[in-house]
Design a protein around this motif. Structure first.
Motif, PDB file in Angstrom:
ATOM      1  N   VAL A 250      56.900 -71.320 -45.302  1.00 19.54           N
ATOM      2  CA  VAL A 250      56.678 -70.770 -43.964  1.00 19.54           C
ATOM      3  C   VAL A 250      55.185 -70.672 -43.673  1.00 19.54           C
ATOM      4  CG1 VAL A 250      56.942 -68.708 -42.531  1.00 19.54           C
ATOM      5  CG2 VAL A 250      58.875 -69.533 -43.891  1.00 19.54           C
ATOM      6  N   ARG A 251      54.426 -70.156 -44.632  1.00 23.26           N
ATOM      7  CA  ARG A 251      52.980 -70.038 -44.438  1.00 23.26           C
ATOM      8  C   ARG A 251      52.336 -71.401 -44.213  1.00 23.26           C
ATOM      9  NH1 ARG A 251      48.694 -67.412 -48.820  1.00 23.26           N
ATOM     10  NH2 ARG A 251      46.808 -67.715 -47.541  1.00 23.26           N
ATOM     11  N   ARG A 252      52.773 -72.385 -44.997  1.00 23.86           N
ATOM     12  CA  ARG A 252      52.216 -73.731 -44.859  1.00 23.86           C
ATOM     13  C   ARG A 252      52.594 -74.341 -43.505  1.00 23.86           C
ATOM     14  NH1 ARG A 252      50.468 -78.123 -47.718  1.00 23.86           N
ATOM     15  NH2 ARG A 252      51.336 -80.163 -47.131  1.00 23.86           N
ATOM     16  N   SER A 253      53.834 -74.157 -43.096  1.00 18.07           N
ATOM     17  CA  SER A 253      54.311 -74.772 -41.865  1.00 18.07           C
ATOM     18  C   SER A 253      53.592 -74.253 -40.631  1.00 18.07           C
ATOM     19  CB  SER A 253      55.819 -74.537 -41.719  1.00 18.07           C
ATOM     20  OG  SER A 253      56.524 -75.154 -42.771  1.00 18.07           O
ATOM     21  N   LEU A 254      53.171 -73.004 -40.665  1.00 16.75           N
ATOM     22  CA  LEU A 254      52.500 -72.407 -39.511  1.00 16.75           C
ATOM     23  C   LEU A 254      51.055 -72.871 -39.362  1.00 16.75           C
ATOM     24  CD1 LEU A 254      53.886 -68.753 -39.719  1.00 16.75           C
ATOM     25  CD2 LEU A 254      54.568 -70.562 -38.132  1.00 16.75           C
ATOM     26  N   THR A 255      50.522 -73.537 -40.384  1.00 12.52           N
ATOM     27  CA  THR A 255      49.127 -73.990 -40.330  1.00 12.52           C
ATOM     28  C   THR A 255      48.995 -75.505 -40.352  1.00 12.52           C
ATOM     29  OG1 THR A 255      48.943 -73.805 -42.754  1.00 12.52           O
ATOM     30  CG2 THR A 255      48.305 -71.883 -41.447  1.00 12.52           C
ATOM     31  N   LEU A 256      50.072 -76.222 -40.658  1.00 13.42           N
ATOM     32  CA  LEU A 256      50.022 -77.676 -40.812  1.00 13.42           C
ATOM     33  C   LEU A 256      50.240 -78.361 -39.458  1.00 13.42           C
ATOM     34  CD1 LEU A 256      49.681 -79.439 -43.385  1.00 13.42           C
ATOM     35  CD2 LEU A 256      52.150 -79.810 -43.317  1.00 13.42           C
ATOM     36  N   GLU A 257      49.580 -79.494 -39.255  1.00 12.88           N
ATOM     37  CA  GLU A 257      49.708 -80.208 -37.987  1.00 12.88           C
ATOM     38  C   GLU A 257      51.072 -80.880 -37.860  1.00 12.88           C
ATOM     39  OE1 GLU A 257      47.435 -83.686 -35.359  1.00 12.88           O
ATOM     40  OE2 GLU A 257      46.660 -83.093 -37.339  1.00 12.88           O
ATOM     41  N   HIS A 258      51.564 -81.458 -38.948  1.00 12.94           N
ATOM     42  CA  HIS A 258      52.870 -82.120 -38.934  1.00 12.94           C
ATOM     43  C   HIS A 258      53.739 -81.540 -40.046  1.00 12.94           C
ATOM     44  CE1 HIS A 258      51.577 -85.097 -36.019  1.00 12.94           C
ATOM     45  NE2 HIS A 258      50.495 -85.340 -36.749  1.00 12.94           N
ATOM     46  N   PRO A 259      54.278 -80.341 -39.839  1.00 16.16           N
ATOM     47  CA  PRO A 259      55.095 -79.718 -40.890  1.00 16.16           C
ATOM     48  C   PRO A 259      56.472 -80.356 -40.975  1.00 16.16           C
ATOM     49  CG  PRO A 259      55.127 -78.340 -38.948  1.00 16.16           C
ATOM     50  CD  PRO A 259      54.190 -79.484 -38.645  1.00 16.16           C
ATOM     51  N   LEU A 260      57.145 -80.112 -42.096  1.00 19.65           N
ATOM     52  CA  LEU A 260      58.515 -80.591 -42.264  1.00 19.65           C
ATOM     53  C   LEU A 260      59.416 -79.992 -41.189  1.00 19.65           C
ATOM     54  CD1 LEU A 260      60.558 -82.159 -44.056  1.00 19.65           C
ATOM     55  CD2 LEU A 260      60.895 -80.023 -45.329  1.00 19.65           C
ATOM     56  N   LEU A 261      59.253 -78.707 -40.932  1.00 19.33           N
ATOM     57  CA  LEU A 261      59.952 -78.007 -39.860  1.00 19.33           C
ATOM     58  C   LEU A 261      58.937 -77.257 -39.018  1.00 19.33           C
ATOM     59  CD1 LEU A 261      63.026 -76.483 -41.749  1.00 19.33           C
ATOM     60  CD2 LEU A 261      63.046 -78.406 -40.162  1.00 19.33           C
ATOM     61  N   ASP A 262      59.007 -77.423 -37.717  1.00 18.76           N
ATOM     62  CA  ASP A 262      58.091 -76.734 -36.817  1.00 18.76           C
ATOM     63  C   ASP A 262      58.648 -75.343 -36.501  1.00 18.76           C
ATOM     64  OD1 ASP A 262      56.224 -75.929 -35.025  1.00 18.76           O
ATOM     65  OD2 ASP A 262      56.714 -77.424 -33.498  1.00 18.76           O
ATOM     66  N   LEU A 263      58.121 -74.342 -37.192  1.00 18.19           N
ATOM     67  CA  LEU A 263      58.629 -72.977 -37.031  1.00 18.19           C
ATOM     68  C   LEU A 263      58.094 -72.296 -35.777  1.00 18.19           C
ATOM     69  CD1 LEU A 263      58.412 -71.734 -40.732  1.00 18.19           C
ATOM     70  CD2 LEU A 263      60.349 -72.782 -39.544  1.00 18.19           C
ATOM     71  N   THR A 264      57.132 -72.917 -35.113  1.00 23.31           N
ATOM     72  CA  THR A 264      56.604 -72.305 -33.888  1.00 23.31           C
ATOM     73  C   THR A 264      57.669 -72.249 -32.799  1.00 23.31           C
ATOM     74  OG1 THR A 264      55.765 -74.445 -33.101  1.00 23.31           O
ATOM     75  CG2 THR A 264      54.258 -73.066 -34.400  1.00 23.31           C
TER      76      THR A 264
END
Length: 488
Positions: A250-264
Motif C-alpha cells: 500500500v505504501r509503495r502503491s501510493l508513491t509509485l507512478e505505475h503501481p500494480l493497483l492504483d489505490l488512489t
C-alpha cells in the motif's frame, strides 16, 4: 475492428455467465468429495490421509485464487479483455482435467493451486469485460452476472454429492470441461476483439509484496477458521507477515507512478463506501452460508440433497428481486435502492438468530426466501454502484480491488463464525457431541437443543456484520451517479 462498447452486451454477458458459473461451482462442489479423496489416496496398507491434508485441495485453491487477483488488471491492460478471459477459461479447463488424473494427493494439491491461479482471473476479468460493454445498462448487466453467483453455491454441494455417489470424485473436476469448452468457444465468436494497450510496465516488487502477502493473510485466517488456536504460530505468523507485506505494498502503491493497483481510486467517496459495504456484506454472507448447511445437517439431521432443497428458496428469492433492483439502480440513486435489499437480508439473519431444534421447516423456508430477496436486492446493485462511481478506463482496477476485498473478507467472515461456533458448542454439555454425530436416543434430542442454541448465537455474527452493511448503505450517494465515458 469493433470496440468494446460496440459489442452486444447481452451476448457478452451470456459468455461470461457460463465461465462464472463454472468458476463458482468449482469452489463449492469439491467440499463434499473430501471423504472420497481420503479413500482414494489411502496408502497401500489402508491408512487414510489426514483430513487436514486433503483439505489443502480446498485451501490451496483459495490461496491461489487470492494471489492472482492483483495481477488481473495488469493482464487486462497488457493483452486485453478478450484473450485474458478466453485464456483463463481454457487453462482452467485443462487444469480441471489434470486434477481428475492426479496420480497422488500431493499432485492433486499442486494442480488445484494451478487451477486456482486460472480460476482467480475468471470473475474479475469477466466483470470488467461486461462493464466495458454495458454503457448505461450497467445495473442490468451486473444482475445477469449475479445469476451464476447465486445458483452455483446452492447446487454445488448437491451436484458434487450426486456425482461422487453415482460416478466418482473425478467427475467433480471433469464436469468443468463442457462449461469451459462452451465458454471458450462462444468467447471466440462473441467477445469484442479490442486488444490491450501492449507495453504496460509491471510493478514486480508490488507483485512480490501483494500476491504472497494476500495469500499469507488468507492462510492465517483460514487456519483460524479450521479451529486452530489463535495463539498458534500457523495462525498469527502468516497473518502478521502477510499484513506487513500488504502494508508495504500500500505504501509503495501510493508513491509509485505505475503501481500494480492504483489505490488512489479509493479517494472517490462513492466507490469507497460501496466497497466497504461490499466487504461487510460478503463477510456476513459467507458466514451465513457456512452456518446454514451445518444447521440443517447437524442439528436437523437432513442429508445433503434435502439441505440443498431447503436452501434453494434463497436462489429463487434472489431471482425475483435481482432484475427489479438492477433496473432501479440504472435509474435511481444507490441510497434509494440498496438499503432495501440490505435491510431485508438483515431481517432474515435476525430471524435466524432465534432458531431452535424444532423450528418449523415452513418457517425456515420462508426465511430462506426472504434472505434471497435481500441478496438479489443487494449483491449486484452494490457492484454496480461501485463501478458507476469510477471512470470507465478504471473499471479493471476498480473490479480488481473490489474482488480482493470480497475474497479477503469472505474468508474473515468464515473464520470468525467458525471460531464463534466452536466456542459456543464447547460451552454446552452435549452440543459438540451432537454435531460430531456421537449421540443417539434421548440424549440426542437434548444435544440437538443445545446445538441449536449454539447455532442461534452464532448467527448473531453475520447479523452484526449485516447491520454494519446496512449503516453503510445509508452512506451511499443520494443522487444517481452517471457513468463516465471512456477516458484517453
Amino acid at each position: 475492428m469493433p470496440t468494446p462498447t460496440s459489442a452486444n452486451p447481452y451476448k457478452v454477458a451470456a459468455v461470461v455467465m457460463i465461465g462464472s458459473f463454472m468458476s463458482v461451482l468449482d469452489g463449492t462442489i469439491i467440499n463434499v468429495a473430501v471423504p472420497a479423496l481420503q479413500n482414494y489416496y489411502a496408502s497401500a496398507d489402508g491408512v487414510l490421509p489426514a483430513y487436514s491434508s486433503v483439505a489443502w485441495t480446498i485451501t490451496g485453491y483459495a490461496l491461489a485464487t487470492a494471489a492472482i487477483i492483483p495481477l488481473t488488471d495488469y493482464g487486462l491492460k497488457r493483452i486485453g479483455h478478450r484473450w485474458m478471459y478466453i485464456g483463463s477459461i481454457l487453462l482452467f479447463t485443462v487444469a480441471s482435467v489434470a486434477c481428475a488424473l492426479a496420480p497422488s494427493l500431493g499432485a492433486l494439491i499442486a494442480l488445484r493451486v494451478i487451477q486456482g491461479l486460472c480460476g482467480g482471473c475468471i470473475m474479475p476479468v469477466g466483470t470488467a469485460l461486461v462493464a466495458s460493454v454495458a454503457g448505461a445498462r450497467l445495473g442490468r448487466m451486473m444482475s445477469l452476472m449475479g445469476i451464476p453467483m447465486l445458483i452455483a453455491p446452492v447446487i454445488g454441494p448437491v451436484l458434487g454429492g450426486w456425482l461422487v455417489e453415482v460416478a466418482s470424485w473425478h467427475w467433480v473436476f471433469l464436469i468443468n470441461v463442457p462449461f469451459g469448452l462452451a465458454a471458450a468457444g462462444l468467447g471466440l465468436l462473441l467477445l469484442p476483439r479490442a486488444a490491450g494497450t501492449g507495453a504496460v510496465p509491471l510493478d514486480r516488487l508490488g507483485v512480490l509484496l501483494m500476491s504472497p502477502g494476500l495469500a499469507l493473510v488468507l492462510w492465517g485466517v483460514s487456519n483460524a477458521g479450521y479451529g486452530t488456536a489463535l495463539t498458534s504460530p500457523v495462525v498469527w505468523a502468516p497473518l502478521l507477515l502477510g499484513l506487513v507485506m500488504v502494508a508495504l505494498f500500500v505504501r509503495r502503491s501510493l508513491t509509485l507512478e505505475h503501481p500494480l493497483l492504483d489505490l488512489t481510486i479509493l479517494r472517490l467517496r462513492p466507490y469507497r463506501t460501496a466497497i466497504l459495504l461490499a466487504v461487510a456484506f460478503q463477510a456476513a454472507f459467507t458466514a451465513d452460508l457456512l452456518l446454514l448447511p451445518s444447521y440443517f445437517q447437524q442439528v436437523r439431521g437432513m442429508g445433503a440433497m434435502a439441505t440443498g432443497m431447503f436452501i434453494a428458496p434463497t436462489g429463487l428469492g434472489a431471482l425475483v428481486t435481482m432484475p427489479v433492483a438492477a433496473s432501479m439502480i440504472d435509474r435511481l440513486a444507490p441510497r434509494r435502492v440498496i438499503p432495501w435489499g440490505v435491510g431485508t437480508m438483515f431481517l432474515s439473519l435476525l430471524l435466524l438468530s432465534q432458531v431452535g431444534a424444532g423450528t418449523s421447516l415452513w418457517y425456515l423456508a420462508a426465511i430462506m426466501t426472504l434472505q434471497g430477496l435481500g441478496i438479489g436486492g443487494t449483491m449486484m446493485p452494490v457492484s454496480t454502484a461501485a463501478l458507476q462511481a469510477v471512470p470507465r478506463r478504471e473499471v479493471g482496477n476498480a473490479t480488481t480491488l473490489f474482488n480482493i476485498g470480497q475474497q479477503v473478507f469472505g474468508a474473515v467472515g468464515i473464520a470468525i463464525v467458525s471460531v464463534a461456533l466452536a466456542l459456543l458448542l464447547a460451552a454446552t454439555d452435549l452440543g459438540a457431541a451432537t454435531v460430531a454425530g456421537e449421540l443417539s436416543g434421548a440424549t440426542l434430542e437434548v444435544g440437538r437443543q443445545e446445538a441449536a442454541g449454539a447455532f442461534a448465537c452464532a448467527f448473531r455474527v453475520p447479523t452484526v456484520l449485516m447491520g454494519l452493511a446496512l449503516f453503510l448503505a445509508f452512506r451511499l450517494p443520494a443522487v444517481r451517479v452517471v457513468p463516465t465515458t471512456p477516458g484517453p
